[in-house]
Each structure stands twice: as C-alpha cells, then as structure tokens.
Enzyme design. Structure first.
Site, mmCIF file in Angstrom:
data_model
loop_
_atom_site.group_PDB
_atom_site.id
_atom_site.type_symbol
_atom_site.label_atom_id
_atom_site.label_comp_id
_atom_site.label_asym_id
_atom_site.label_seq_id
_atom_site.Cartn_x
_atom_site.Cartn_y
_atom_site.Cartn_z
ATOM 1 N N GLY A 11 0.814 -1.219 0.000
ATOM 2 C CA GLY A 11 0.000 0.000 0.000
ATOM 3 C C GLY A 11 0.844 1.263 0.000
ATOM 4 N N SER A 108 -7.725 -0.015 12.679
ATOM 5 C CA SER A 108 -8.402 1.285 12.757
ATOM 6 C C SER A 108 -9.143 1.378 14.080
ATOM 7 C CB SER A 108 -9.398 1.366 11.608
ATOM 8 O OG SER A 108 -10.436 2.263 11.927
ATOM 9 N N SER A 109 -9.360 2.606 14.544
ATOM 10 C CA SER A 109 -10.065 2.774 15.819
ATOM 11 C C SER A 109 -11.550 2.419 15.708
ATOM 12 C CB SER A 109 -9.911 4.210 16.325
ATOM 13 O OG SER A 109 -10.464 5.113 15.400
ATOM 14 N N CYS A 110 -12.068 2.202 14.486
ATOM 15 C CA CYS A 110 -13.492 1.863 14.367
ATOM 16 C C CYS A 110 -13.770 0.411 14.751
ATOM 17 C CB CYS A 110 -14.020 2.177 12.985
ATOM 18 S SG CYS A 110 -13.345 1.108 11.747
ATOM 19 N N TYR A 137 -16.338 -2.557 7.364
ATOM 20 C CA TYR A 137 -14.900 -2.239 7.433
ATOM 21 C C TYR A 137 -14.328 -2.684 8.781
ATOM 22 C CZ TYR A 137 -10.692 0.725 7.513
ATOM 23 O OH TYR A 137 -9.407 1.194 7.594
ATOM 24 N N LYS A 141 -11.324 -5.369 9.751
ATOM 25 C CA LYS A 141 -10.125 -5.001 10.520
ATOM 26 C C LYS A 141 -9.991 -5.867 11.784
ATOM 27 C CE LYS A 141 -8.215 -1.943 7.925
ATOM 28 N NZ LYS A 141 -6.870 -2.193 7.380
ATOM 29 N N HIS A 180 -12.447 11.351 4.304
ATOM 30 C CA HIS A 180 -12.703 11.582 5.724
ATOM 31 C C HIS A 180 -12.914 13.073 5.960
ATOM 32 C CE1 HIS A 180 -10.992 7.504 6.343
ATOM 33 N NE2 HIS A 180 -11.937 7.487 7.247
HETATM 34 P P1 GDP Z 1 -15.783 8.514 10.851
HETATM 35 O O1 GDP Z 1 -14.730 9.024 11.795
HETATM 36 O O2 GDP Z 1 -15.636 7.081 10.492
HETATM 37 O O3 GDP Z 1 -17.177 8.842 11.331
HETATM 38 O O4 GDP Z 1 -15.567 9.219 9.440
HETATM 39 P P2 GDP Z 1 -15.474 10.719 8.860
HETATM 40 O O5 GDP Z 1 -14.118 11.264 9.033
HETATM 41 O O6 GDP Z 1 -15.958 10.595 7.444
HETATM 42 O O7 GDP Z 1 -16.533 11.592 9.645
HETATM 43 C C1 GDP Z 1 -16.305 12.099 10.932
HETATM 44 C C2 GDP Z 1 -17.397 13.066 11.336
HETATM 45 O O8 GDP Z 1 -17.267 14.274 10.571
HETATM 46 C C3 GDP Z 1 -18.834 12.575 11.119
HETATM 47 O O9 GDP Z 1 -19.610 13.024 12.214
HETATM 48 C C4 GDP Z 1 -19.240 13.315 9.849
HETATM 49 O O10 GDP Z 1 -20.649 13.494 9.717
HETATM 50 C C5 GDP Z 1 -18.532 14.659 10.058
HETATM 51 N N1 GDP Z 1 -18.351 15.472 8.838
HETATM 52 C C6 GDP Z 1 -18.670 16.783 8.716
HETATM 53 N N2 GDP Z 1 -18.457 17.237 7.480
HETATM 54 C C7 GDP Z 1 -17.943 16.181 6.778
HETATM 55 C C8 GDP Z 1 -17.511 16.040 5.428
HETATM 56 O O11 GDP Z 1 -17.558 16.955 4.606
HETATM 57 N N3 GDP Z 1 -17.022 14.812 5.076
HETATM 58 C C9 GDP Z 1 -16.940 13.774 5.958
HETATM 59 N N4 GDP Z 1 -16.437 12.616 5.544
HETATM 60 N N5 GDP Z 1 -17.388 13.875 7.237
HETATM 61 C C10 GDP Z 1 -17.878 15.066 7.651
#
Ligand code: GDP
Length: 316
Positions: A11, A108-110, A137, A141, A180
């Site tokens: 990767g 991953s922390s998820c 996912y 993991k 993200h």
């Molecule tokens: P997570 O950590 O697996 O939930 O993944 P993300 O990084 O995609 O999202 C983190 C948080 O950021 C969630 O509460 C989303 O709703 C919020 N968020 C706010 N704006 C955005 C955006 O434009 N993109 C993404 N991916 N998340 C967003």
C-alpha cells in the site's frame, strides 16, 4: 531491523504506506520492496503467493486497505468488507508461508464498540455493538487482528497489529463525498474561498468528537513497533486529545482563510459520537505523537495546495 532487511510496504501509494516509506528512507532503510495495485492486486491470492515466493521479504508493513469516510463506508459496504478481508487473508498467509520474520498489520479505531467508554483501551475489543455506518470495514479489521493472533498462536509467527486513530496528512484523499472529514473540510473551505461562497456545508450536528493523528507520527510509531514490539496484544496509536467537528471546522476555516459561515447539514449522519483512543500502552514503551493538530493541518494544507499546482501544470 537491519539496514539490509528487505522490507515490503504493502500500500505504498496510499497516505499511510507513503508515510512509512518516507520514514524508512529517512532512517537509511533502502532495500524496500514496493508494488503498485496495478502491478499486484492484493485481492488475488495466487498473485500474492507468487509475489512473496519470488521476492522473499524479511519484514512486511501491511498498510494496504480499501478506506474511506463515513459516506463511502456506508455506501460501498460489500467492497469494504470483501476487499479488506481478501487483502489481509492473502498477505498474512503468504507472509507465513514465505517465512517473513515480522509483519505489522494496520487496523483502525473503528474496531471498538459504538458506545465504548472513553478513552478506549485495547481491552474493549468485542465488548459491544459496532457503529452501523462502518461495520463491514470494522469487521474486516477485527478479522485482521485475529488472523495475526491466530498465526502467532498456531505457527509462532511474529505478526503484530497497530490500531491508529483518524489520520490526516500528505497524500490524503480529497474527494468531496468519499473522503474523511479533515481532508473533505480542507477542500470545501478552500474551494469556498476561491468561489466566494457565503457558507460551507459541514455534515451532521458538529457535536461528534474525533482524535486526529498526523500520518508522519503514525509512520514513526509503526517503525518503532517494528523495531521494539513483539507481543500478541495489538496497540492503539493515538494523539491523546480529541476535538469536536464544529471546532475542527473553525480551525480549518482559519487556516484556509475563508471568511463566510458554517452550515451544519443534520440530514447527514454523525456516526460514532466519540472515539478517543487510550494509547497508554504505547506511551509506556516511550513513544508519543509530536505533531500538534494546528501545525499538522497547516502543513497538510500546503501539501494540498502543491497537489493543486501540480494538477494545473500537468494539464497544460
Ligand atoms: P468517521 O470518523 O468514520 O465517522 O468518518 P469521517 O471522518 O468521514 O466523519 C467524521 C465526522 O465528521 C462525522 O460526524 C461526519 O458526519 C462529520 N463530517 C462533517 N463534514 C464532513 C464532510 O464533509 N465529510 C466527511 N467525511 N465527514 C464530515
């Protein structure tokens, strides 16, 4: 680790793999084995076995994965579980069969339950229900951790696992829908500044909190673990503090120099409310993150701008 070791970074074109390669090179490791996804499809078992038989790496960093943000995880559920399971099964089994000395698997922390007490320590694995948006996912993991543990138990393989928190840094994915939150907001605020938009949409309520680790810190932790850690117990790799999405949005707004307003779109999911890692096991071994969030976002924004410049130059 010896300077002569042949080190396979699976990767290496991704954000994590490329940071590990940069860090290894900076330490003087030059015998790196790299193969792009076009050269080697890690989902293809026969191709992966053949690659290991031909190349015989000594050490493996398994940083290849299908990754994405909350939306992509939720929409491409089958791909997220299939691709990640296939990559892990093929690479871990080939590493065993070709007698790799040590392998580091990145999770991953998820993997932790949605309602886990905060900060989350390693003992909370499999203690409750997972967050629905990224369950496929997370299951893949968790399977990766269990593969490493099982190959250690049955065959004595020195396969270790690291669970990083949310990452950001150079080479991230800036797709508006599939990335993200941190790279998505960098791009949204930057675009809004250029377009003169009056507001920027931020998904969810802004209340969830996330912990962010610069990928260069992660790379340093991975090499540290490869050099110093040989236990079955996987380790969390975190920054140590989290921030609400609303505060993150304000910080990114300042860094990009956008002067409009923020609009929260509550029809989009919040996901897990909080996922702060307890990294005390790793801290006890004397490793700690160094890059502060604001400094890290500033240098990531510079990298994002350089990427845009290169796109313009290559389209000429
Ligand atoms: P997570 O950590 O697996 O939930 O993944 P993300 O990084 O995609 O999202 C983190 C948080 O950021 C969630 O509460 C989303 O709703 C919020 N968020 C706010 N704006 C955005 C955006 O434009 N993109 C993404 N991916 N998340 C967003």
């Amino acid at each position: 680790m010896n300077k002569q070791d042949k080190i396979y970074v699976a990767g290496h074109n991704g954000m994590v793999g490329s940071a590990i390669v940069r860090h290894l090179r900076s330490l003087g490791f030059t015998n790196l084995l790299l193969a792009s996804s076009a050269e080697l499809d890690l989902r293809n078992q026969a191709a992966v076995q053949h690659f290991f038989e031909q190349n015989h790496p000594d050490l493996v960093f398994l940083a290849a994965a299908k990754v994405g943000g909350i939306h992509a995880n939720n929409i491409y559920r089958a791909e997220f579980i299939y691709d990640n399971l296939a990559i892990e099964l093929n690479v871990i089994d080939a590493a065993y069969k070709s007698k790799v000395k040590k392998l580091l698997f990145l999770g991953s922390s998820c993997i932790y339950p949605k309602n886990a007490p905060q900060p989350m320590n390693e003992d909370l694995l499999l203690s409750g229900f997972l967050e629905q948006t990224n369950e496929p996912y997370a299951i893949a993991k968790i399977a990766g951790i269990k593969l490493c543990e099982a190959y250690r138990d049955q065959y004595g393989c020195n396969f270790i696992s690291a669970m990083p928190t949310n990452l950001y840094g150079p080479n991230d994915n800036y797709h508006l829908e599939h990335s993200h939150v941190l790279p998505a907001l960098l791009r949204k605020f930057h675009d809004a500044k250029l377009n003169g938009d009056t507001s920027v949409e931020v998904w969810g309520t802004g209340n969830p909190k996330r912990e962010f680790l610069h990928v260069d810190d992660l790379a340093s932790a991975c090499v540290f673990m490869m050099e110093n850690y040989n236990e079955k117990q996987f380790l969390n790799i975190g920054f140590g503090e989290d921030i609400s999405i609303a505060d993150l949005a304000k910080l990114i707004m300042n860094i990009t120099g956008y002067s409009g307003s923020i609009q929260f779109n509550t029809t989009k999911p919040d996901g897990t409310y909080r996922k702060l890692l307890d990294s005390s096991r790793l801290h006890a071994l004397n490793w700690k993150a160094k890059i502060e969030l604001e400094e890290g976002i500033r240098n990531t924004y510079q990298d994002f701008l350089r990427g845009l410049e290169q796109q313009v130059l290559s389209s000429r």
